[in-house]
Scaffold this motif. Structure first.
Motif, short mmCIF file in Angstrom:
data_model
loop_
_atom_site.label_atom_id
_atom_site.label_comp_id
_atom_site.label_asym_id
_atom_site.label_seq_id
_atom_site.Cartn_x
_atom_site.Cartn_y
_atom_site.Cartn_z
N GLY A 147 1.14 -6.97 -18.21
CA GLY A 147 -0.04 -6.44 -17.54
C GLY A 147 -0.22 -4.98 -17.87
N SER A 148 -1.41 -4.46 -17.66
CA SER A 148 -1.69 -3.06 -18.03
C SER A 148 -0.88 -2.09 -17.18
N ASN A 149 -0.88 -0.84 -17.61
CA ASN A 149 -0.22 0.22 -16.83
C ASN A 149 -0.85 0.24 -15.44
N GLY A 150 0.01 0.28 -14.42
CA GLY A 150 -0.48 0.37 -13.05
C GLY A 150 -0.91 -0.96 -12.46
N ALA A 151 -0.66 -2.06 -13.16
CA ALA A 151 -1.08 -3.38 -12.65
C ALA A 151 -0.27 -3.83 -11.44
N GLY A 152 0.92 -3.22 -11.24
CA GLY A 152 1.74 -3.57 -10.07
C GLY A 152 3.03 -4.29 -10.41
N LYS A 153 3.41 -4.32 -11.69
CA LYS A 153 4.59 -5.08 -12.12
C LYS A 153 5.89 -4.54 -11.50
N SER A 154 6.10 -3.22 -11.62
CA SER A 154 7.34 -2.64 -11.07
C SER A 154 7.35 -2.73 -9.55
N THR A 155 6.19 -2.59 -8.95
CA THR A 155 6.11 -2.71 -7.48
C THR A 155 6.55 -4.12 -7.06
N LEU A 156 6.12 -5.13 -7.83
CA LEU A 156 6.53 -6.50 -7.52
C LEU A 156 8.06 -6.65 -7.60
N THR A 215 7.58 -6.59 -19.49
CA THR A 215 7.48 -5.98 -20.83
C THR A 215 6.04 -5.64 -21.17
N HIS A 216 5.90 -4.63 -22.06
CA HIS A 216 4.59 -4.33 -22.66
C HIS A 216 4.54 -4.87 -24.07
N ASP A 217 5.63 -5.51 -24.51
CA ASP A 217 5.73 -6.00 -25.89
C ASP A 217 5.26 -7.46 -25.92
N GLU A 229 -3.93 7.14 -0.71
CA GLU A 229 -3.66 5.71 -0.45
C GLU A 229 -3.97 4.86 -1.69
N LYS A 230 -3.02 3.99 -2.02
CA LYS A 230 -3.20 3.14 -3.21
C LYS A 230 -2.67 1.74 -2.90
N THR A 231 -3.53 0.74 -3.01
CA THR A 231 -3.08 -0.64 -2.82
C THR A 231 -2.57 -1.15 -4.16
N ALA A 232 -1.25 -1.30 -4.29
CA ALA A 232 -0.63 -1.65 -5.58
C ALA A 232 -0.55 -3.17 -5.76
N LEU A 233 -0.37 -3.91 -4.68
CA LEU A 233 -0.37 -5.38 -4.77
C LEU A 233 -1.37 -5.91 -3.75
N VAL A 257 0.86 -1.19 0.00
CA VAL A 257 0.00 0.00 0.00
C VAL A 257 0.90 1.24 0.00
N TYR A 258 0.75 2.07 -1.03
CA TYR A 258 1.48 3.34 -1.06
C TYR A 258 0.66 4.39 -0.31
N ASN A 259 1.35 5.35 0.29
CA ASN A 259 0.73 6.51 0.96
C ASN A 259 -0.38 6.08 1.93
N ARG A 260 -0.04 5.10 2.73
CA ARG A 260 -1.05 4.51 3.63
C ARG A 260 -1.59 5.56 4.60
N ASP A 273 13.42 -4.41 -16.07
CA ASP A 273 12.19 -3.62 -16.05
C ASP A 273 12.07 -2.90 -17.39
N GLU A 274 11.41 -3.54 -18.35
CA GLU A 274 11.19 -2.99 -19.69
C GLU A 274 12.51 -2.56 -20.35
N HIS A 275 13.53 -3.42 -20.31
CA HIS A 275 14.86 -3.00 -20.78
C HIS A 275 14.96 -2.86 -22.30
N1 LIG Z 1 5.81 5.64 -5.22
C1 LIG Z 1 4.50 5.53 -5.43
N2 LIG Z 1 3.63 6.26 -4.69
C2 LIG Z 1 2.30 6.15 -4.86
N3 LIG Z 1 1.71 5.32 -5.76
C3 LIG Z 1 2.53 4.58 -6.52
C4 LIG Z 1 3.96 4.64 -6.39
N4 LIG Z 1 4.51 3.78 -7.28
C5 LIG Z 1 3.47 3.21 -7.93
N5 LIG Z 1 2.30 3.67 -7.48
C6 LIG Z 1 0.95 3.26 -7.93
O1 LIG Z 1 0.83 1.87 -7.70
C7 LIG Z 1 0.18 1.23 -8.81
C8 LIG Z 1 1.11 0.17 -9.41
O2 LIG Z 1 2.22 0.83 -9.98
P1 LIG Z 1 3.40 0.03 -10.72
O3 LIG Z 1 4.41 1.05 -11.15
O4 LIG Z 1 3.87 -1.08 -9.89
O5 LIG Z 1 2.62 -0.55 -11.99
P2 LIG Z 1 3.19 -1.14 -13.34
O6 LIG Z 1 2.39 -2.35 -13.65
O7 LIG Z 1 4.67 -1.31 -13.26
O8 LIG Z 1 2.82 0.02 -14.37
P3 LIG Z 1 3.53 0.49 -15.72
O9 LIG Z 1 3.31 -0.60 -16.72
O10 LIG Z 1 2.79 1.72 -16.09
O11 LIG Z 1 4.97 0.76 -15.42
C9 LIG Z 1 -0.17 2.34 -9.79
O12 LIG Z 1 -1.50 2.75 -9.55
C10 LIG Z 1 0.78 3.47 -9.42
O13 LIG Z 1 0.23 4.73 -9.72
#
Ligand SMILES: Nc1ncnc2c1ncn2[C@@H]1O[C@H](COP(=O)(O)OP(=O)(O)OP(=O)(O)O)[C@@H](O)[C@H]1O
Length: 249
Positions: A39-48, A199-201, A18-22, A10-13, A166-168
């Motif tokens: 996965g789509s933009n914002g799906a949580g890939k980079s967070t993982l 990847t998005h490809d 507040e955003k639950t990313a995973l 959870v970001y900015n808890r 990460d999308e290299h």
């Molecule tokens: N540092 C942060 N602070 C607050 N919210 C964040 C932060 N990093 C990511 N998020 C949010 O968490 C969610 C998941 O983000 P993440 O970057 O993991 O997704 P992603 O699948 O890698 O997206 P993309 O394909 O666009 O890179 C998104 O809604 C994003 O806006």
């Protein structure tokens, strides 16, 4: 090797942002595997990936590498990361040779410096990008594809167990993308390095890797074992949201 169990991030808890990313993500990645995450933009890939490197501590759940909980200050002995921007993986004011020397560390699997150096030059040569022919060139003078090839070779010169990508290939043209993917595959097969790539490809997800993990809205929505069934880019596109469709086109 990598065991992610019920991870919640959870970001900015406690704030309005507040955003639950995973949302309870679990997966196992075996030693030597090549796994692609889509996965789509914002799906949580980079967070993982950040949970795997220990950069983010999950609110709930756990992440273990080889049976030990991941710790940010220890991960760099085990894992290397290459990101999207070709200018972040190399030191632009240093030569190719200086970049390689700087990246060289004693491998976590105990290989000697000599073997690592020989392998680095072999890998550079295999790309046919001419990097090995003039090691005194400044990295700032290289093309995006050449920089990413050098960044990948630098990333594995310490013989890490795990390579996180990460999308290299995101900033590269189709030809450079192919060269970099062939190098990525060679690293996985020849060095036995476990590869986890975002990847998005969808063509990459179709053509490379052994498993595709699909993420949607902070969850794992599908895991496709490509050793038992092929998956087409069009099928993957249909599996993920409209946002990813747009990003992939
Ligand atoms: N540092 C942060 N602070 C607050 N919210 C964040 C932060 N990093 C990511 N998020 C949010 O968490 C969610 C998941 O983000 P993440 O970057 O993991 O997704 P992603 O699948 O890698 O997206 P993309 O394909 O666009 O890179 C998104 O809604 C994003 O806006």
């Amino acid at each position: 090797m990598i065991s992610v169990k019920n991870v919640e991030v959870v970001y900015n808890r406690g704030t309005l942002d507040e955003k639950t990313a995973l949302k309870g993500v679990s997966m196992k990645i075996l030693p030597g595997e090549f796994v692609i995450i889509v996965g789509s933009n914002g799906a949580g890939k980079s967070t993982l990936l950040k949970v795997i490197t220990g950069e983010i501590k999950p609110l709930r759940g756990s992440c273990e590498i080889m049976g030990s909980p991941v710790r940010a200050n220890q991960i760099f002995r085990k894992a290397s990361i290459v990101c999207q921007d070709p200018n972040t993986g190399v030191f632009p004011n240093l030569t190719i040779e200086e970049n390689l020397i700087l990246a060289r560390r004693k491998g976590s699997r105990g290989l000697t410096f000599g073997r690592i150096d020989k392998k680095s030059i072999e890998l550079l040569k295999s790309t046919k990008l001419g990097l090995e022919s003039d090691l005194k060139r400044k990295a700032s003078k290289l093309s995006g594809g050449q920089k990413q090839a050098l960044a990948l070779v630098m990333a594995v010169s310490s013989d890490p167990e795990l390579l996180l990508l990460d999308e290299h290939t995101a900033a590269l043209d189709p030809r450079s993308t192919e060269t970099i993917m062939e190098l990525t595959e060679r690293i996985n097969k020849e060095l036995g390095t476990t590869v986890v790539m975002i990847t998005h490809d969808m063509a990459i997800a179709e053509n490379y890797g052994e498993r595709v993990i699909v993420m949607e809205d902070g969850k794992v929505s599908a895991i496709i074992d490509k050793t038992t069934r092929k998956v087409a880019a069009s099928e993957l596109k249909a599996m993920i949201g409209t946002a990813a469709l747009l990003a992939a086109d």
